[in-house]
Design an enzyme around this catalytic site. Sequence first.
Site, PDB file in Angstrom:
ATOM      1  N   CYS A  96      35.639  37.298  40.741  1.00  0.00           N
ATOM      2  CA  CYS A  96      36.262  36.800  39.448  1.00  0.00           C
ATOM      3  C   CYS A  96      37.628  36.353  39.566  1.00  0.00           C
ATOM      4  CB  CYS A  96      36.156  38.238  38.835  1.00  0.00           C
ATOM      5  SG  CYS A  96      36.809  37.991  36.822  1.00  0.00           S
TER       6      CYS A  96
ATOM      7  N   GLY B 108      25.745  26.273  34.995  1.00  0.00           N
ATOM      8  CA  GLY B 108      25.717  25.098  34.493  1.00  0.00           C
ATOM      9  C   GLY B 108      24.365  24.888  34.122  1.00  0.00           C
TER      10      GLY B 108
ATOM     11  N   ILE C 238      26.954  29.930  41.455  1.00  0.00           N
ATOM     12  CA  ILE C 238      28.615  30.093  41.704  1.00  0.00           C
ATOM     13  C   ILE C 238      29.048  30.964  40.572  1.00  0.00           C
ATOM     14  CG2 ILE C 238      28.893  27.949  43.183  1.00  0.00           C
ATOM     15  CD1 ILE C 238      29.582  26.548  40.624  1.00  0.00           C
TER      16      ILE C 238
END
Lengths: 253, 303
Positions: free
Chosen positions: B129, B243, B190
């Site tokens: 994070c 994405g 990712i």
Amino acid sequence: MGKYDSILCKITRAEQLTADVYDFTLEAPALAVLAQPGQFAQIRLPGHALRRPISICGIDRAAGTLRFVFQVRGQGTAELAGFRAGDALEIMAPLGNGFSLDLSGKVLLLGGGIGTPPLLGCAAHYGKNAIAALGFRTREAVILEEDFQSAGAETLIATDDGTYGHHGLVTELAAEKDFSAVLACGPAPMLRAAQALAATRSVPCFLSLEERMACGIGACLGCAVALVGGDGREYYGHVCKDGPVFDSRQVLL
Amino acid sequence: MADLSVKVAGVDFHNPLIAASGTFGFGREYAEFYPLSVFGGISTKGTTLHPRPGNPPPRVTETPAGMLNAVGLQNPGVDAFIREELPWLSGQGTRIVANIAGSAVEDYCQTVEKLNPTCVDMVELNISCPNVKEGGVQFGTSAQSVYAITKAVRDVCKKPLMVKLSPNVTDISEMSVAAEHGGADAVSMINTLTGMRVDIHTRRPIIHNNTGGLSGPAVLPVALRMVWQAYQKVKIPIVGLGGISTWQDAVEMLLCGATALQLGTVLFTDPYAPVKIAQGLSEYMEKNGVAHIADLTGGVRPW
Ligand SMILES: Cc1cc2nc3c(=O)[nH]c(=O)nc-3n(C[C@H](O)[C@H](O)[C@H](O)COP(=O)(O)OP(=O)(O)OC[C@H]3O[C@@H](n4cnc5c(N)ncnc54)[C@H](O)[C@@H]3O)c2cc1C
Ligand SMILES: Cc1cc2nc3c(=O)[nH]c(=O)nc-3n(C[C@H](O)[C@H](O)[C@H](O)COP(=O)(O)O)c2cc1C
Ligand code: FES
């Protein structure tokens, strides 16, 4: 269907109100049934990852339509302004908690600029019991005056430059009025003034807030807003799910 | 409908689509749209040992073909997750992947120990994070520390363990190898790429944290490349994300080496994306005579 849904809707009417404010009506019968004044929609724009939150300005259950009034502020709203009647828009609605609809006595609606549209639904609900004090930059920026009047609200206008209505602040317009609750939407200084006015009169006050959003439904925790709990402790709530309308005593402005 | 089922680290998923951590909360809000079983699994909001308030706003903004976020791991803590969210979530017909974060090795281990006796199907270790000073990213940026934290958590974790890797490194395949050596059953990749936007009028970064994590379609090519590189180095399954927004993106990710997929930012664009992607995958398989999703994994034919 649940409390909200995301549906492709036809634009039945698209008008320009001022140099940068547009007024769309969308055919959305299933969503109109669920919608309450003060709730909002997340409007999808082709090619954009995030939707744009826009308040529901009008709900016509009989016609099965929702109305949105928005101002061009950046790229996304500029693209939105390019849509025409007959085009389709995907909207997720109705989202969040709207304004209280069970207030008694006179209800003061304080609107500033593009914060005015979400209050129109309250004017429609409270009718003769509503006093709308609406503020704008200048004469050319005034929107929805007739709409508030025809909803039955006593409608007062103020402009910053005095070119129309009262020269000054909306809270000054409200100073001579009697009311038992305040509902407000607009820029932060106006909301602070609304909060203070309601505190002086010891009446309940509800504010509609804005924050940048991603999901619009309470899942991503993106639209944080600092709130104070009953115990005086500060915490982050979320505009999309806990609001956008908040009890002014909860809000740190 | 084609057979979309996949197996990741011994866990069967009825389809390869998993909601990405932090974009789906604990599922309740999306249950207004569809039964949560449209997903093969759900990775829950990053949970820490103790509750965390998160970062001040603004926390999110749109960027070209994506978004930045710095939510700062706002979460109710693992005890509240187990008490208030898990009982409901476990009845939704989808696998539960508990995503956990921490600021010290002991935090991760204690959090895992609390999850051991519960019904979660898998633990996803977030060591990546970028949005909190102690969000675990310090564990995710060198092979040595990836190995060390994976090993420490592996020793106490009774659930299948997946390690979520940060793209903010020079060679992600090294990190995947380190996770494998540390005893991970799978890796997911990712997490977000660190980024920044500035308001030119106020000269303030748009995100209050100054920097945030970039996600959405803009990162897909980076994610594909990273999954492809890691696939060549590790034997454990890779859950690919970053994405993905169409079924075609999903096929690309599988071909680059993913065994399963996660969907994040696309849910904000279109909450119905998992339904459409599952449909598209199914049609693609039928048209191309693909019997199992696993037959696509790593099937890219490099030049
Ligand atoms: C609950 C709610 C109700 C709203 N109702 C209305 C309304 O009825 N009419 C109206 O004109 N505007 C309304 N707004 C503000 C409107 O959402 C923004 O003006 C709009 O998102 C700007 O988008 P843009 O692409 O033009 O601007 P850009 O600055 O290019 O947008 C970049 C990103 O920031 C976000 N963003 C920028 N400004 C705001 C803002 N003030 N609030 C939230 N997100 C922002 C955008 O959504 C986008 O993700 C409302 C906002 C909220 C939160
Ligand atoms: C608003 C938001 C919150 C996120 N929170 C977490 C989190 O708590 N834990 C985590 O491991 N990843 C978190 N992520 C990263 C996503 O799980 C995912 O790795 C990333 O967004 C890339 O995938 P996408 O492009 O499909 O969104 C978050 C992402 C977003 C956009
Ligand atoms: S926008 Fe996702 S929680 Fe409010």
